[in-house]
Design a protein around this motif. Structure first.
Motif, mmCIF file in Angstrom:
data_model
loop_
_atom_site.group_PDB
_atom_site.id
_atom_site.type_symbol
_atom_site.label_atom_id
_atom_site.label_comp_id
_atom_site.label_asym_id
_atom_site.label_seq_id
_atom_site.Cartn_x
_atom_site.Cartn_y
_atom_site.Cartn_z
ATOM 1 N N CYS A 1 11.591 12.988 -19.876
ATOM 2 C CA CYS A 1 10.776 11.949 -19.231
ATOM 3 C C CYS A 1 11.628 10.993 -18.407
ATOM 4 N N GLY A 2 12.781 10.595 -18.947
ATOM 5 C CA GLY A 2 13.660 9.670 -18.238
ATOM 6 C C GLY A 2 14.169 10.252 -16.926
ATOM 7 N N MET A 3 14.514 11.535 -16.957
ATOM 8 C CA MET A 3 14.945 12.204 -15.722
ATOM 9 C C MET A 3 13.817 12.204 -14.703
ATOM 10 N N GLY A 4 12.607 12.538 -15.166
ATOM 11 C CA GLY A 4 11.459 12.561 -14.264
ATOM 12 C C GLY A 4 11.166 11.199 -13.668
ATOM 13 N N MET A 5 11.200 10.163 -14.499
ATOM 14 C CA MET A 5 10.924 8.811 -14.015
ATOM 15 C C MET A 5 11.993 8.342 -13.036
ATOM 16 N N GLY A 6 13.252 8.671 -13.317
ATOM 17 C CA GLY A 6 14.333 8.301 -12.409
ATOM 18 C C GLY A 6 14.158 8.941 -11.035
ATOM 19 N N ILE A 7 13.758 10.209 -11.029
ATOM 20 C CA ILE A 7 13.523 10.927 -9.771
ATOM 21 C C ILE A 7 12.390 10.274 -8.989
ATOM 22 N N VAL A 8 11.302 9.944 -9.690
ATOM 23 C CA VAL A 8 10.145 9.325 -9.029
ATOM 24 C C VAL A 8 10.503 7.944 -8.484
ATOM 25 N N PHE A 9 11.158 7.117 -9.288
ATOM 26 C CA PHE A 9 11.571 5.783 -8.837
ATOM 27 C C PHE A 9 12.457 5.876 -7.600
ATOM 28 N N ASN A 10 13.283 6.900 -7.539
ATOM 29 C CA ASN A 10 14.217 7.033 -6.419
ATOM 30 C C ASN A 10 13.509 7.354 -5.104
ATOM 31 N N THR A 11 12.265 7.829 -5.169
ATOM 32 C CA THR A 11 11.494 8.102 -3.947
ATOM 33 C C THR A 11 10.742 6.866 -3.459
ATOM 34 N N GLY A 12 10.891 5.745 -4.193
ATOM 35 C CA GLY A 12 10.183 4.528 -3.806
ATOM 36 C C GLY A 12 8.806 4.422 -4.420
ATOM 37 N N ALA A 13 8.529 5.255 -5.423
ATOM 38 C CA ALA A 13 7.241 5.228 -6.112
ATOM 39 C C ALA A 13 7.482 4.885 -7.574
ATOM 40 N N SER A 14 6.455 5.040 -8.386
ATOM 41 C CA SER A 14 6.597 4.908 -9.827
ATOM 42 C C SER A 14 5.625 5.873 -10.480
ATOM 43 N N THR A 15 5.767 6.066 -11.765
ATOM 44 C CA THR A 15 4.867 6.984 -12.480
ATOM 45 C C THR A 15 3.616 6.257 -12.947
ATOM 46 N N GLY A 16 3.421 5.035 -12.484
ATOM 47 C CA GLY A 16 2.219 4.287 -12.807
ATOM 48 C C GLY A 16 2.362 3.538 -14.118
ATOM 49 N N GLY A 17 1.258 2.959 -14.563
ATOM 50 C CA GLY A 17 1.247 2.267 -15.842
ATOM 51 C C GLY A 17 2.206 1.094 -15.875
ATOM 52 N N THR A 18 2.909 0.950 -16.999
ATOM 53 C CA THR A 18 3.838 -0.168 -17.152
ATOM 54 C C THR A 18 5.034 -0.044 -16.216
ATOM 55 N N PRO B 1 0.793 -1.236 0.000
ATOM 56 C CA PRO B 1 0.000 0.000 0.000
ATOM 57 C C PRO B 1 0.825 1.286 0.000
ATOM 58 N N VAL B 2 2.030 1.273 0.601
ATOM 59 C CA VAL B 2 2.851 2.490 0.623
ATOM 60 C C VAL B 2 3.285 2.842 -0.801
ATOM 61 N N PHE B 3 3.813 1.834 -1.495
ATOM 62 C CA PHE B 3 4.173 2.023 -2.898
ATOM 63 C C PHE B 3 2.942 2.437 -3.701
ATOM 64 N N GLY B 4 1.816 1.783 -3.413
ATOM 65 C CA GLY B 4 0.581 2.083 -4.130
ATOM 66 C C GLY B 4 0.118 3.513 -3.925
ATOM 67 N N GLY B 5 0.207 3.987 -2.681
ATOM 68 C CA GLY B 5 -0.209 5.357 -2.386
ATOM 69 C C GLY B 5 0.630 6.386 -3.122
#
Length: 282
Positions: free
Chosen positions: A118-135, A73-77
């Motif tokens: 986009c790659g920079m943005g996704m890398g930043i998001v992944f590094n927080t323990g989340a994802s940008t959703g989708g695939t 749920p944390v990742f999901g949130g």
């Protein structure tokens, strides 16, 4: 609270970059470089009346549910916040800048800029323990169970989208999409490595106690003390070893320069640190 606020700001920055790069560079050129944004671009190319942002939202619900069940749920949130924020930003951009057209006739240049953003943005998001959703949720699941890097996991998850893009949008656009996915996976890994890079610092100084106190009290880091013997004078030396980020290293260097300009300092790059005070994943 400080850490949560910092992570939230990182997530906002990352999601904005993904939305910006997708809408202004990838979507106008019908470059479906993976992800739900890529699928939405494909569907939008066939059915122009279906908004990209709305299509993305629908797909996010299904994949988000999958992420909550498998990863937690944390990742999901965090993911639902990021994914719906991206979709909402794209919907907003569609209202403010409708019928956006390519900036130039050079698709390759726009692909590179779009994927870089986009790659920079996704890398930043992944590094927080989340994802940008989708695939990206699928990529996170692959990463969790196989330990394949996030960038390569994204490549595995998105390659199917690029194959469909080749069929629907044509070979030229499909090849651009494949190139985009490869570039995107590389950029994501590079961003994550750069955000998690640290410096291992070794210090030999006659003012060792003061330096130790500065590291602990001012930099809020710990240190390890080793004792060695100098080869020239054969005298006993105290070696202080600590691991710092770039900002902390600059502060330490300035402090040591004022305290002992004859101190001996070596610095090594560290790409990953696991344990207390750093990453909790071992």
């Amino acid at each position: 609270m400080k850490i949560n606020l910092k992570k939230a700001l990182f997530m906002l920055t990352g999601t904005f970059l993904v939305a910006f790069g997708t809408y202004f560079f990838l979507a106008p050129n019908h470059i479906a470089a993976g992800g739900t944004s890529g699928i939405a671009i494909i569907i939008n190319a066939v059915f122009p009346n279906l908004p990209i942002g709305l299509l993305m939202m629908g797909m996010e619900v299904i994949l988000f549910t999958l992420g909550v069940i498998i990863i937690g749920p944390v990742f999901g949130g965090k993911t639902i916040f990021c994914s719906f924020f991206i979709s909402a930003l794209i919907l907003l951009l569609e209202k403010i800048y409708p019928h956006i057209k390519p900036f130039s006739s050079d698709i390759l240049v726009q692909l590179i800029f779009g994927i870089l953003i986009c790659g920079m943005g996704m890398g930043i998001v992944f590094n927080t323990g989340a994802s940008t959703g989708g695939t990206d949720i699928i990529a996170k699941i692959i990463n969790k169970y196989t330990k394949i890097s996030i960038g390569k996991s994204v490549l595995i998850a998105d390659i199917t989208v690029t194959i469909i893009a080749t069929i629907v949008l044509g070979v030229n656009k499909g090849l651009y999409a494949i190139l985009g996915v490869i570039l995107n996976s590389t950029i994501i890994d590079k961003v994550i490595i750069s955000l998690n890079s640290y410096k291992q610092v070794s210090i030999i100084s006659n003012s060792g106690k003061s330096i130790q106190d500065f590291i602990i009290n001012e930099l809020e880091r710990s240190a390890t003390i080793y004792y060695a013997k100098g080869a020239y004078r054969e005298d006993k030396k105290e070696v202080i070893i600590t691991i710092l980020n770039r900002k902390q290293l600059l502060k330490l260097k300035e402090y040591i320069k004022k305290l002992d300009n004859r101190a001996f300092i070596t610095v090594n790059d560290i790409n990953e640190v696991l344990g207390e005070g750093f990453s909790n994943t071992i």
